[in-house]
Every structure is written in structure tokens, then in C-alpha cells.
Design an enzyme around this catalytic site. Structure first.
Site, PDB file in Angstrom:
ATOM      1  N   ARG A   1       0.828  -1.205   0.000  1.00 40.06           N
ATOM      2  CA  ARG A   1       0.000   0.000   0.000  1.00 40.06           C
ATOM      3  C   ARG A   1       0.861   1.252   0.000  1.00 40.06           C
ATOM      4  O   ARG A   1       1.903   1.312   0.639  1.00 40.06           O
ATOM      5  CB  ARG A   1      -0.898   0.019   1.236  1.00 40.06           C
ATOM      6  CG  ARG A   1      -1.835   1.226   1.280  1.00 40.06           C
ATOM      7  CD  ARG A   1      -2.668   1.243   2.540  1.00 40.06           C
ATOM      8  NE  ARG A   1      -1.908   1.880   3.610  1.00 40.06           N
ATOM      9  CZ  ARG A   1      -2.390   2.081   4.835  1.00 40.06           C
ATOM     10  NH1 ARG A   1      -3.590   1.673   5.155  1.00 40.06           N
ATOM     11  NH2 ARG A   1      -1.645   2.675   5.738  1.00 40.06           N
TER      12      ARG A   1
ATOM     13  N   CYS B   1       0.098   5.465   0.686  1.00 40.28           N
ATOM     14  CA  CYS B   1      -0.916   6.371   1.229  1.00 40.28           C
ATOM     15  C   CYS B   1      -0.376   7.788   1.104  1.00 40.28           C
ATOM     16  O   CYS B   1       0.721   8.080   1.596  1.00 40.28           O
ATOM     17  CB  CYS B   1      -1.214   6.034   2.683  1.00 40.28           C
ATOM     18  SG  CYS B   1      -2.542   7.019   3.407  1.00 40.28           S
TER      19      CYS B   1
END
Length: 124
Positions: free
Chosen positions: A102, A104
Site C-alpha cells: 500500500r 498512502c
């Protein structure tokens, strides 16, 4: 060869793009806001928007015959990085085991004044 994926249970795109493209065994999703798929409105608060966006992502994945377990990478966009820990708690409920890679980032602004947006890459 690629296939356009349109999810019946996700909100309509807010621009000239599709929900996702399936290229071989790999699905590339467009960003999913926390829009209610029935009303097209954003709920109040980052928690509600994040949960709805993740449900919208699930609907797009399901339309391609996939689920959250097939996700290998996500990118999360936040209107305010101060919401990072709040978002992590919600995100962990959707990816409880073996979470995908991920990124972000904080965005200067998200469509429709959203507070949270997520896009994903999934592989069958």
C-alpha cells in the site's frame, strides 16, 4: 486484450472512466470514493467514507469475479494525513490477514470533496 468492468453495486463513475480494466489476470481499478451507490452522496466523516469506499472497491472486484483477497496493491488518497491512524483501523478490518502492499498520500483535494479514495490492483 482487456475487458472493461462495470459494477452494478458501485456508484457510477464521476468522469469519463470505467470502474476497472481486466488485462489478462490482472485487474486495475479506478479510484473509489465513499459515495453511496444508491444516492450518489458522500456520508459524513472520514470513517464512514472510508468504509463505503472499501465496500465500493469490493463491489468492483466482485464484478470482475474477484474479492479483497485478490488485491496485491492499493493506493490510498487522504484529504488530511491526520486521518492516517483512523484509516488504518478501518483498512485493517477489510484486510485483516496478509494485507496488500500500500501507498498512502495526502491529496490537495479529492473529487466531490471526498476525504478518502482508494484504488487497487488485483490478480486472480
Amino acid at each position: 486484450m482487456n475487458q472493461t468492468i462495470t459494477a452494478k453495486h458501485a456508484p457510477a463513475a464521476v468522469g469519463p472512466y470505467c470502474h476497472a480494466k481486466l488485462a489478462g489476470n490482472t485487474l486495475y481499478t479506478s479510484g473509489q470514493l465513499g459515495l453511496d451507490p444508491v444516492t450518489g452522496e458522500l456520508p459524513q466523516g472520514v470513517e464512514a467514507q472510508a468504509a463505503q469506499a472499501l465496500e465500493n472497491l469490493r463491489a468492483v472486484l466482485n464484478a470482475a469475479g474477484m474479492d479483497l483477497d485478490d488485491v496485491v496493491k492499493t493506493t490510498v488518497f487522504l484529504a488530511d494525513m491526520d486521518d492516517f491512524s483512523t484509516i488504518n483501523a478501518i483498512y485493517a478490518k477489510y484486510f485483516p490477514d496478509d494485507a496488500p502492499a500500500r501507498s498512502c498520500v495526502q491529496a490537495a483535494a479529492l473529487p466531490k470533496g471526498g476525504l478518502f479514495e482508494i484504488e487497487a490492483i488485483a490478480v486472480r
